[in-house]
Scaffold this motif. Sequence first.
Motif, mmCIF file in Angstrom:
data_model
loop_
_atom_site.group_PDB
_atom_site.id
_atom_site.type_symbol
_atom_site.label_atom_id
_atom_site.label_comp_id
_atom_site.label_asym_id
_atom_site.label_seq_id
_atom_site.Cartn_x
_atom_site.Cartn_y
_atom_site.Cartn_z
ATOM 1 N N ALA A 233 -5.183 16.752 2.942
ATOM 2 C CA ALA A 233 -6.651 16.678 2.972
ATOM 3 C C ALA A 233 -7.179 16.453 4.383
ATOM 4 C CB ALA A 233 -7.133 15.562 2.054
ATOM 5 N N GLY A 234 -6.278 16.314 5.366
ATOM 6 C CA GLY A 234 -6.706 16.227 6.757
ATOM 7 C C GLY A 234 -6.694 14.847 7.372
ATOM 8 N N PHE A 235 -6.158 13.840 6.670
ATOM 9 C CA PHE A 235 -6.155 12.485 7.231
ATOM 10 C C PHE A 235 -4.872 11.757 6.850
ATOM 11 C CE2 PHE A 235 -8.177 12.263 3.076
ATOM 12 C CZ PHE A 235 -7.575 11.167 2.471
ATOM 13 N N GLN A 236 -4.624 10.649 7.534
ATOM 14 C CA GLN A 236 -3.527 9.756 7.187
ATOM 15 C C GLN A 236 -4.122 8.491 6.594
ATOM 16 O OE1 GLN A 236 -1.304 9.404 10.893
ATOM 17 N NE2 GLN A 236 0.191 10.898 10.158
ATOM 18 N N LEU A 237 -3.712 8.167 5.382
ATOM 19 C CA LEU A 237 -4.284 7.040 4.662
ATOM 20 C C LEU A 237 -3.626 5.739 5.097
ATOM 21 C CD1 LEU A 237 -6.301 6.351 2.341
ATOM 22 C CD2 LEU A 237 -4.321 6.368 0.810
ATOM 23 N N ASP A 238 -4.400 4.866 5.700
ATOM 24 C CA ASP A 238 -3.937 3.521 6.059
ATOM 25 C C ASP A 238 -4.416 2.567 4.973
ATOM 26 O OD1 ASP A 238 -2.978 1.289 7.595
ATOM 27 O OD2 ASP A 238 -5.052 0.912 8.190
ATOM 28 N N MET A 239 -3.477 1.914 4.263
ATOM 29 C CA MET A 239 -3.822 1.024 3.159
ATOM 30 C C MET A 239 -3.523 -0.417 3.540
ATOM 31 S SD MET A 239 -2.387 3.217 -0.137
ATOM 32 C CE MET A 239 -3.328 2.260 -1.344
ATOM 33 N N GLN A 240 -4.579 -1.226 3.691
ATOM 34 C CA GLN A 240 -4.441 -2.654 3.925
ATOM 35 C C GLN A 240 -4.671 -3.386 2.606
ATOM 36 O OE1 GLN A 240 -3.467 -3.917 6.882
ATOM 37 N NE2 GLN A 240 -3.347 -1.807 7.629
ATOM 38 N N PHE A 241 -3.858 -4.415 2.347
ATOM 39 C CA PHE A 241 -3.934 -5.109 1.059
ATOM 40 C C PHE A 241 -4.385 -6.556 1.229
ATOM 41 C CE2 PHE A 241 -1.390 -1.458 0.089
ATOM 42 C CZ PHE A 241 -1.759 -1.135 -1.210
ATOM 43 N N TYR A 242 -5.179 -7.020 0.255
ATOM 44 C CA TYR A 242 -5.727 -8.368 0.264
ATOM 45 C C TYR A 242 -5.360 -9.075 -1.038
ATOM 46 C CZ TYR A 242 -8.586 -6.935 4.259
ATOM 47 O OH TYR A 242 -9.002 -6.490 5.491
ATOM 48 N N GLU A 243 -5.409 -10.402 -0.995
ATOM 49 C CA GLU A 243 -5.073 -11.201 -2.164
ATOM 50 C C GLU A 243 -6.209 -11.227 -3.183
ATOM 51 O OE1 GLU A 243 -2.276 -12.818 -3.080
ATOM 52 O OE2 GLU A 243 -1.235 -11.934 -1.366
ATOM 53 N N THR A 244 -7.458 -11.297 -2.708
ATOM 54 C CA THR A 244 -8.612 -11.414 -3.600
ATOM 55 C C THR A 244 -9.727 -10.476 -3.149
ATOM 56 O OG1 THR A 244 -9.759 -13.136 -2.326
ATOM 57 C CG2 THR A 244 -8.078 -13.868 -3.920
#
Length: 345
Positions: A54-65
């Motif tokens: 789709a033309g991008f690199q997905l950066d996934m940051q995760f949080y507790e709440t």
Amino acid sequence: MRIVLSALLAFLLLAALPGSASCEAPYTLRTAWLVEHEAFAAWYARQNGWDVEAGFQLDMQFYETGRELMAGMRQVPWEIAACGALPALTASLENAAEIIAIGNDESLATGIYVRKDSPMLGHTGYNALYPEMAGTTGTVRGKTILCTLRSSAHYTVHKWLAALGLTEKDVILKDMPQREALQAFLAGEGDAVALWAPFTLEAERNGLQPVTLSSQCNASQPTLLLADKAFASRHPERVQAFLGMYFRGIRALQETPREKLLAAYADFHRQRSGKHLPPQDAAWELARHPVFGLDGQLALFAGKDKRLQGWLESLTSFAGGANRLGDVTDRYLRAIAADSPAPQK
């Protein structure tokens, strides 16, 4: 000289070809999530390389709440995020984000649980509008409910009591974090406990039974997909690209063979939380979190029944304020629909 010019022309023609080394590199899209079901569609899409397609690199940051995720918008800026409705609607962000889609519906995975011998289970249909909901005014009044206040579980308690003709003044609400509440209830404290996933699953594994799920007492629990409003204004095509990838992930949830999907969901949890998820638990999670394709999303946002509007109005009324996120928009969904004639339920 003629040889040099010919070589230069050949190089320029080669560089212009699709897939050549000079093609624009994928941009990074910064996103924020909880380690919960709604993140799985995006994670699965990234595992399959659909973000790069789709033309991008997905950066996934995760949080507790959800509260930490919303606060992180200003601390570690994200451009797209997924969050439960209550923390999203009550975040003080000065209309910095807008609601662009729905991640899932958590109404089947949030509920109020009691022990098997609870008198609350003895009667369903006390309110004819909610025939699956258990409990009566007499069996609930004065009872102690363990609950995380100002949360989706609290909202479920609020709607359940209202359906029974009661208010929070008619019961004793004891504020506890989710794990502490469940452990205390299993140890004998309280008469009921209000939970969300994965604690609802743990409650059922321990033999507890729901007097009501959120879906049974008109306490809809949408997970919201959000976009930073300034970013979306500058790059609407990137928001559309993300949603296109996300809906591809949702289609995979709907169409992938069951065993492969359960294994992928277990991999997601192992990678993101370090937890082992047995196949039966993965199946429970997937079954209890309905998702919506493009057509389903459009119906939620702009359908004749205006379900999403009703859900958010009820949630914001419970939270005691207006929707501070500002816009709830289907313009990105409509833009995708204009380019995607095939239905995506």
